[in-house]
Design a protein around this motif. Sequence first.
Motif, short mmCIF file in Angstrom:
data_model
loop_
_atom_site.label_atom_id
_atom_site.label_comp_id
_atom_site.label_asym_id
_atom_site.label_seq_id
_atom_site.Cartn_x
_atom_site.Cartn_y
_atom_site.Cartn_z
N ALA A 56 7.76 1.25 -19.50
CA ALA A 56 6.96 2.48 -19.63
C ALA A 56 6.91 3.23 -18.30
CB ALA A 56 5.56 2.14 -20.11
N VAL A 57 6.72 2.50 -17.21
CA VAL A 57 6.66 3.13 -15.89
C VAL A 57 8.03 3.72 -15.53
CG1 VAL A 57 6.36 2.68 -13.42
CG2 VAL A 57 4.72 1.76 -15.07
N LEU A 58 9.10 3.00 -15.82
CA LEU A 58 10.44 3.52 -15.53
C LEU A 58 10.71 4.81 -16.29
CD1 LEU A 58 12.55 0.24 -15.43
CD2 LEU A 58 12.02 1.76 -13.52
N ARG A 59 10.29 4.86 -17.55
CA ARG A 59 10.49 6.08 -18.34
C ARG A 59 9.73 7.25 -17.75
NH1 ARG A 59 8.75 4.90 -23.83
NH2 ARG A 59 8.96 2.70 -23.56
N ILE A 60 8.51 7.00 -17.32
CA ILE A 60 7.71 8.07 -16.71
C ILE A 60 8.38 8.56 -15.43
CG2 ILE A 60 5.59 8.45 -15.38
CD1 ILE A 60 4.07 7.32 -17.71
N ARG A 61 8.84 7.64 -14.61
CA ARG A 61 9.50 8.03 -13.36
C ARG A 61 10.77 8.83 -13.63
NH1 ARG A 61 9.07 3.41 -8.81
NH2 ARG A 61 6.99 3.99 -8.16
N LEU A 70 11.16 21.88 -16.47
CA LEU A 70 10.53 21.83 -17.80
C LEU A 70 9.01 21.73 -17.76
CD1 LEU A 70 13.04 19.35 -19.48
CD2 LEU A 70 13.06 21.85 -19.54
N GLY A 71 8.48 21.39 -16.60
CA GLY A 71 7.04 21.15 -16.48
C GLY A 71 6.76 19.68 -16.70
N PRO A 72 5.60 19.23 -16.25
CA PRO A 72 5.27 17.81 -16.38
C PRO A 72 4.99 17.42 -17.83
CG PRO A 72 3.43 19.02 -15.46
CD PRO A 72 4.57 19.99 -15.56
N VAL A 73 5.24 16.16 -18.14
CA VAL A 73 4.96 15.60 -19.46
C VAL A 73 3.45 15.35 -19.55
CG1 VAL A 73 5.32 13.60 -20.96
CG2 VAL A 73 7.23 14.54 -19.66
N ILE A 83 2.93 -0.45 -34.57
CA ILE A 83 2.09 0.06 -33.48
C ILE A 83 2.56 1.44 -33.04
CG2 ILE A 83 3.39 -0.80 -31.49
CD1 ILE A 83 0.42 -2.09 -30.97
N VAL A 84 1.67 2.19 -32.43
CA VAL A 84 2.03 3.42 -31.74
C VAL A 84 1.61 3.23 -30.29
CG1 VAL A 84 1.59 5.90 -31.52
CG2 VAL A 84 1.76 4.87 -33.78
N THR A 85 2.51 3.55 -29.36
CA THR A 85 2.16 3.45 -27.95
C THR A 85 2.16 4.84 -27.31
OG1 THR A 85 4.45 3.06 -27.27
CG2 THR A 85 3.08 1.11 -27.68
N PHE A 86 1.27 5.00 -26.35
CA PHE A 86 1.11 6.25 -25.62
C PHE A 86 1.15 5.95 -24.13
CE2 PHE A 86 -1.28 6.69 -29.53
CZ PHE A 86 -1.02 7.97 -29.97
N THR A 87 1.75 6.85 -23.37
CA THR A 87 1.68 6.76 -21.91
C THR A 87 1.28 8.12 -21.35
OG1 THR A 87 4.06 7.16 -21.73
CG2 THR A 87 3.32 4.87 -21.62
N PHE A 88 0.44 8.07 -20.32
CA PHE A 88 -0.07 9.25 -19.64
C PHE A 88 0.00 8.98 -18.15
CE2 PHE A 88 -2.25 8.55 -23.60
CZ PHE A 88 -2.38 9.79 -24.20
N LEU A 89 0.48 9.92 -17.37
CA LEU A 89 0.45 9.79 -15.92
C LEU A 89 -0.90 10.30 -15.44
CD1 LEU A 89 2.01 8.97 -13.40
CD2 LEU A 89 2.89 11.31 -13.28
N VAL A 90 -1.65 9.44 -14.76
CA VAL A 90 -2.99 9.78 -14.27
C VAL A 90 -3.01 9.45 -12.78
CG1 VAL A 90 -5.47 9.36 -14.48
CG2 VAL A 90 -4.00 9.17 -16.50
#
Length: 118
Positions: A56-61, A70-73, A83-90
């Motif tokens: 998940a961290v690698l995908r965000i990076r 494109l602007g930030p995700v 399951i459904v998974t979510f990731t948010f950069l905080v």
Amino acid sequence: MSDESLNQKCDLLLKEPEIRFAGFLDMMGNLVVGSFRKGLEPLKNETERKKMFVEAVLRIRTRQDFDENLGPVTYAAARRKNIVTFTFLVDNKVLFVSAEPNVDIDKTANKILNLCSV
């Protein structure tokens, strides 16, 4: 944000019936704070969860490479059978949330954003 503040956000999310897990990861994929909803049996063991966190961290990076054009995700979500998974950069952490498989992804993501003031 302090670990106590992050932990409070996780606790707040875990009060929502559709949320299974809420945790904050450092940029190496280590769980800083977080847990599963009480009484819930995890679908993956600790080793498998660690691999999932690192991915998940690698995908965000990787996505950050496109932020200039494109602007930030705002968030990323993956719907799986169970399951459904979510990731948010905080700030410099990744909020990783898993939810029940039948959730409305956009509604749940917006709820998470609002509850965590992201």
